[in-house]
Scaffold this motif. Structure first.
Motif, PDB file in Angstrom:
ATOM      1  N   ALA A   1     -21.940 -13.320 155.429  1.00 18.49           N
ATOM      2  CA  ALA A   1     -22.044 -14.667 156.007  1.00 18.49           C
ATOM      3  C   ALA A   1     -20.918 -15.582 155.536  1.00 18.49           C
ATOM      4  O   ALA A   1     -20.594 -16.575 156.211  1.00 18.49           O
ATOM      5  CB  ALA A   1     -23.392 -15.274 155.646  1.00 18.49           C
ATOM      6  N   TYR A   2     -20.303 -15.256 154.394  1.00 18.75           N
ATOM      7  CA  TYR A   2     -19.205 -16.094 153.876  1.00 18.75           C
ATOM      8  C   TYR A   2     -17.834 -15.650 154.387  1.00 18.75           C
ATOM      9  O   TYR A   2     -16.812 -16.218 154.008  1.00 18.75           O
ATOM     10  CB  TYR A   2     -19.228 -16.089 152.344  1.00 18.75           C
ATOM     11  N   LYS A   3     -17.812 -14.617 155.228  1.00 17.63           N
ATOM     12  CA  LYS A   3     -16.590 -14.141 155.867  1.00 17.63           C
ATOM     13  C   LYS A   3     -15.450 -13.916 154.865  1.00 17.63           C
ATOM     14  O   LYS A   3     -14.363 -14.487 155.003  1.00 17.63           O
ATOM     15  CB  LYS A   3     -16.147 -15.117 156.965  1.00 17.63           C
ATOM     16  N   PRO A   4     -15.688 -13.091 153.854  1.00 17.99           N
ATOM     17  CA  PRO A   4     -14.653 -12.907 152.826  1.00 17.99           C
ATOM     18  C   PRO A   4     -13.471 -12.082 153.327  1.00 17.99           C
ATOM     19  O   PRO A   4     -13.627 -11.139 154.105  1.00 17.99           O
ATOM     20  CB  PRO A   4     -15.399 -12.159 151.723  1.00 17.99           C
ATOM     21  N   ASP A   5     -12.295 -12.464 152.861  1.00 18.96           N
ATOM     22  CA  ASP A   5     -11.107 -11.641 153.074  1.00 18.96           C
ATOM     23  C   ASP A   5     -10.965 -10.601 151.973  1.00 18.96           C
ATOM     24  O   ASP A   5     -10.425  -9.525 152.201  1.00 18.96           O
ATOM     25  CB  ASP A   5      -9.851 -12.526 153.106  1.00 18.96           C
ATOM     26  N   LEU A   6     -11.442 -10.948 150.763  1.00 19.22           N
ATOM     27  CA  LEU A   6     -11.280 -10.055 149.621  1.00 19.22           C
ATOM     28  C   LEU A   6     -12.434 -10.239 148.653  1.00 19.22           C
ATOM     29  O   LEU A   6     -12.810 -11.373 148.341  1.00 19.22           O
ATOM     30  CB  LEU A   6      -9.957 -10.357 148.904  1.00 19.22           C
ATOM     31  N   LEU A   7     -12.992  -9.126 148.179  1.00 16.24           N
ATOM     32  CA  LEU A   7     -13.963  -9.145 147.090  1.00 16.24           C
ATOM     33  C   LEU A   7     -13.211  -8.898 145.780  1.00 16.24           C
ATOM     34  O   LEU A   7     -12.342  -8.017 145.717  1.00 16.24           O
ATOM     35  CB  LEU A   7     -15.023  -8.061 147.285  1.00 16.24           C
ATOM     36  N   VAL A   8     -13.554  -9.673 144.750  1.00 21.03           N
ATOM     37  CA  VAL A   8     -12.896  -9.544 143.447  1.00 21.03           C
ATOM     38  C   VAL A   8     -13.964  -9.230 142.409  1.00 21.03           C
ATOM     39  O   VAL A   8     -14.810 -10.069 142.091  1.00 21.03           O
ATOM     40  CB  VAL A   8     -12.145 -10.833 143.067  1.00 21.03           C
ATOM     41  N   SER A   9     -13.939  -8.024 141.883  1.00 21.25           N
ATOM     42  CA  SER A   9     -14.911  -7.584 140.889  1.00 21.25           C
ATOM     43  C   SER A   9     -14.340  -7.783 139.487  1.00 21.25           C
ATOM     44  O   SER A   9     -13.284  -7.246 139.161  1.00 21.25           O
ATOM     45  CB  SER A   9     -15.273  -6.112 141.112  1.00 21.25           C
ATOM     46  N   ILE A  10     -15.057  -8.579 138.675  1.00 18.58           N
ATOM     47  CA  ILE A  10     -14.677  -8.808 137.287  1.00 18.58           C
ATOM     48  C   ILE A  10     -15.895  -8.453 136.443  1.00 18.58           C
ATOM     49  O   ILE A  10     -16.858  -9.206 136.372  1.00 18.58           O
ATOM     50  CB  ILE A  10     -14.266 -10.269 137.039  1.00 18.58           C
ATOM     51  N   ALA A  11     -15.888  -7.270 135.857  1.00 17.10           N
ATOM     52  CA  ALA A  11     -17.048  -6.754 135.125  1.00 17.10           C
ATOM     53  C   ALA A  11     -18.248  -6.572 136.048  1.00 17.10           C
ATOM     54  O   ALA A  11     -19.393  -6.694 135.608  1.00 17.10           O
ATOM     55  CB  ALA A  11     -17.407  -7.649 133.937  1.00 17.10           C
ATOM     56  N   GLY A  12     -17.995  -6.299 137.302  1.00 19.58           N
ATOM     57  CA  GLY A  12     -19.082  -5.937 138.209  1.00 19.58           C
ATOM     58  C   GLY A  12     -19.731  -4.654 137.723  1.00 19.58           C
ATOM     59  O   GLY A  12     -19.034  -3.661 137.480  1.00 19.58           O
ATOM     60  N   ASN A  13     -21.038  -4.661 137.554  1.00 22.81           N
ATOM     61  CA  ASN A  13     -21.690  -3.549 136.851  1.00 22.81           C
ATOM     62  C   ASN A  13     -22.616  -2.723 137.732  1.00 22.81           C
ATOM     63  O   ASN A  13     -23.589  -2.157 137.262  1.00 22.81           O
ATOM     64  CB  ASN A  13     -22.457  -4.082 135.635  1.00 22.81           C
ATOM     65  N   GLN A  14     -22.290  -2.663 139.018  1.00 20.57           N
ATOM     66  CA  GLN A  14     -22.991  -1.752 139.911  1.00 20.57           C
ATOM     67  C   GLN A  14     -21.955  -0.885 140.628  1.00 20.57           C
ATOM     68  O   GLN A  14     -20.780  -1.251 140.718  1.00 20.57           O
ATOM     69  CB  GLN A  14     -23.829  -2.524 140.932  1.00 20.57           C
ATOM     70  N   ILE A  15     -22.394   0.271 141.124  1.00 23.25           N
ATOM     71  CA  ILE A  15     -21.528   1.123 141.929  1.00 23.25           C
ATOM     72  C   ILE A  15     -21.489   0.554 143.339  1.00 23.25           C
ATOM     73  O   ILE A  15     -22.528   0.310 143.956  1.00 23.25           O
ATOM     74  CB  ILE A  15     -22.054   2.570 141.962  1.00 23.25           C
ATOM     75  N   PHE A  16     -20.296   0.317 143.852  1.00 23.81           N
ATOM     76  CA  PHE A  16     -20.130  -0.276 145.175  1.00 23.81           C
ATOM     77  C   PHE A  16     -19.972   0.830 146.218  1.00 23.81           C
ATOM     78  O   PHE A  16     -19.109   1.691 146.086  1.00 23.81           O
ATOM     79  CB  PHE A  16     -18.912  -1.193 145.208  1.00 23.81           C
ATOM     80  N   LYS A  17     -20.787   0.759 147.262  1.00 21.16           N
ATOM     81  CA  LYS A  17     -20.744   1.746 148.340  1.00 21.16           C
ATOM     82  C   LYS A  17     -19.822   1.257 149.465  1.00 21.16           C
ATOM     83  O   LYS A  17     -19.439   0.097 149.531  1.00 21.16           O
ATOM     84  CB  LYS A  17     -22.149   2.015 148.867  1.00 21.16           C
ATOM     85  N   ARG A  18     -19.511   2.173 150.377  1.00 25.56           N
ATOM     86  CA  ARG A  18     -18.539   1.888 151.434  1.00 25.56           C
ATOM     87  C   ARG A  18     -18.914   0.686 152.286  1.00 25.56           C
ATOM     88  O   ARG A  18     -18.050  -0.115 152.647  1.00 25.56           O
ATOM     89  CB  ARG A  18     -18.379   3.142 152.312  1.00 25.56           C
ATOM     90  N   LYS A  19     -20.202   0.523 152.590  1.00 17.50           N
ATOM     91  CA  LYS A  19     -20.594  -0.619 153.421  1.00 17.50           C
ATOM     92  C   LYS A  19     -20.231  -1.945 152.773  1.00 17.50           C
ATOM     93  O   LYS A  19     -19.843  -2.896 153.452  1.00 17.50           O
ATOM     94  CB  LYS A  19     -22.109  -0.573 153.709  1.00 17.50           C
ATOM     95  N   LEU A  20     -20.367  -2.027 151.457  1.00 19.18           N
ATOM     96  CA  LEU A  20     -19.978  -3.251 150.754  1.00 19.18           C
ATOM     97  C   LEU A  20     -18.469  -3.428 150.790  1.00 19.18           C
ATOM     98  O   LEU A  20     -17.963  -4.524 151.054  1.00 19.18           O
ATOM     99  CB  LEU A  20     -20.474  -3.214 149.310  1.00 19.18           C
ATOM    100  N   LEU A  21     -17.731  -2.372 150.514  1.00 20.47           N
ATOM    101  CA  LEU A  21     -16.270  -2.460 150.475  1.00 20.47           C
ATOM    102  C   LEU A  21     -15.701  -2.872 151.820  1.00 20.47           C
ATOM    103  O   LEU A  21     -14.639  -3.504 151.887  1.00 20.47           O
ATOM    104  CB  LEU A  21     -15.683  -1.111 150.045  1.00 20.47           C
ATOM    105  N   ASP A  22     -16.417  -2.547 152.894  1.00 24.01           N
ATOM    106  CA  ASP A  22     -15.951  -2.881 154.240  1.00 24.01           C
ATOM    107  C   ASP A  22     -16.333  -4.292 154.679  1.00 24.01           C
ATOM    108  O   ASP A  22     -15.946  -4.723 155.760  1.00 24.01           O
ATOM    109  CB  ASP A  22     -16.498  -1.871 155.252  1.00 24.01           C
ATOM    110  N   VAL A  23     -17.094  -5.001 153.864  1.00 24.48           N
ATOM    111  CA  VAL A  23     -17.502  -6.365 154.226  1.00 24.48           C
ATOM    112  C   VAL A  23     -16.294  -7.299 154.299  1.00 24.48           C
ATOM    113  O   VAL A  23     -16.232  -8.187 155.153  1.00 24.48           O
ATOM    114  CB  VAL A  23     -18.549  -6.904 153.215  1.00 24.48           C
ATOM    115  N   ALA A  24     -15.330  -7.105 153.398  1.00 28.94           N
ATOM    116  CA  ALA A  24     -14.160  -7.983 153.331  1.00 28.94           C
ATOM    117  C   ALA A  24     -12.959  -7.336 154.027  1.00 28.94           C
ATOM    118  O   ALA A  24     -12.795  -6.113 154.005  1.00 28.94           O
ATOM    119  CB  ALA A  24     -13.814  -8.289 151.876  1.00 28.94           C
ATOM    120  N   THR A  25     -12.128  -8.163 154.617  1.00 26.70           N
ATOM    121  CA  THR A  25     -10.976  -7.691 155.391  1.00 26.70           C
ATOM    122  C   THR A  25     -10.091  -6.747 154.583  1.00 26.70           C
ATOM    123  O   THR A  25      -9.681  -5.692 155.072  1.00 26.70           O
ATOM    124  CB  THR A  25     -10.134  -8.893 155.857  1.00 26.70           C
ATOM    125  N   TYR A  26      -9.795  -7.121 153.336  1.00 22.47           N
ATOM    126  CA  TYR A  26      -8.891  -6.329 152.501  1.00 22.47           C
ATOM    127  C   TYR A  26      -9.631  -5.471 151.487  1.00 22.47           C
ATOM    128  O   TYR A  26      -9.005  -4.890 150.592  1.00 22.47           O
ATOM    129  CB  TYR A  26      -7.916  -7.257 151.769  1.00 22.47           C
TER     130      TYR A  26
END
Length: 254
Positions: A111-136
């Motif tokens: 809903a926030y229409k992100p161009d880029l997700l920035v993980s800083i000490a993100g402590n979960q495993i990110f799956k492809r659907k999440l990685l595809d949410v942001a343009t980059y």
């Protein structure tokens, strides 16, 4: 460029470093929202009581007392509160339930229409659907020179293993663990630093590396560094025997 930060509620290092990052962001970059996970220093979710016991069992009484006191004083200082730092800047907090990869959580981020997700000490495993949410896609900070020292607590392991240098890596996240192609990598001489000093230095270096990565993505001018799986080493959380070996090697926690 619209950024969503994925981080955790660490009371020791993250708040002041995220504040530094936000102050240094270029005019074209805006943090439109954040996800703040519960802190998980052992790489998995545990009760507060279990975390206390494990810290004592692995690191011993002096470490436990020192960091217990630091934890309490940090909690009392709003400058060490990640959520407070973000709220003071008017950055919305995305409330997620359970795993970040659940469809309902992805919709909240989308809903926030992100161009880029920035993980800083993100402590979960990110799956492809999440990685595809942001343009980059998503970038992540790792405070070691990948592909070596993938996994947990690299500041401990580089000292225990007698490394002369370490550094920071910012890489594009894939579905593995610290395995994506590297966008920025900067090296550091360890010298006589303690683990606490090394964490301080590499966290700050990491914020500058994230800024460098954002600029490269914005300009579209970069060459990726291979994160060669054949050269990787991977480490989990240390055991009490690892801590004994760390001290026997003359290394210091603080």
């Amino acid at each position: 460029m619209r950024l969503v930060i994925l981080t955790q509620d660490d009371p020791f290092y993250l708040a002041r470093n995220i504040d530094y990052l936000l102050k240094k962001l270029p005019p074209y970059a805006e943090v439109v929202a954040t996800v703040v996970f519960d802190v998980s220093p052992f790489g998995k979710r545990e009760s507060f009581k279990d975390k206390i016991k494990k810290t004592y069992d692995i690191f011993g009484l002096p470490f436990f007392v020192r960091y217990g006191f630091k934890y309490v004083t940090s909690k009392l200082d709003s400058r060490n509160n990640v959520r407070k730092v973000l709220a003071d800047r008017g950055i919305p907090l995305i409330q997620v339930e359970g795993a970040i990869n659940k469809d309902e959580n992805l919709e909240k981020i989308r809903a926030y229409k992100p161009d880029l997700l920035v993980s800083i000490a993100g402590n979960q495993i990110f799956k492809r659907k999440l990685l595809d949410v942001a343009t980059y896609g998503c970038i992540n900070l790792h405070t070691a020179l990948l592909p070596k020292y993938r996994g947990l607590m690299p500041s401990f392991w580089v000292l225990k293993n007698g490394e002369t240098h370490t550094g920071v890596s910012v890489f594009f996240v894939d579905e593995g663990i610290d395995s994506g192609p590297i966008l920025v990598q900067n090296k550091l001489e360890i010298g006589g630093m303690s683990q606490a000093e090394l964490i301080d230095v590499t966290k700050k270096m990491g914020m500058d590396a994230i800024l460098e990565a954002i600029e490269k993505i914005h300009s579209g001018k970069y060459e990726l560094i291979e994160n060669d799986a054949s050269q990787m080493t991977y480490f989990t959380f240390p055991t009490s025997d690892d801590v004994k070996a760390f001290r026997a090697a003359g290394k210091r926690f603080y």
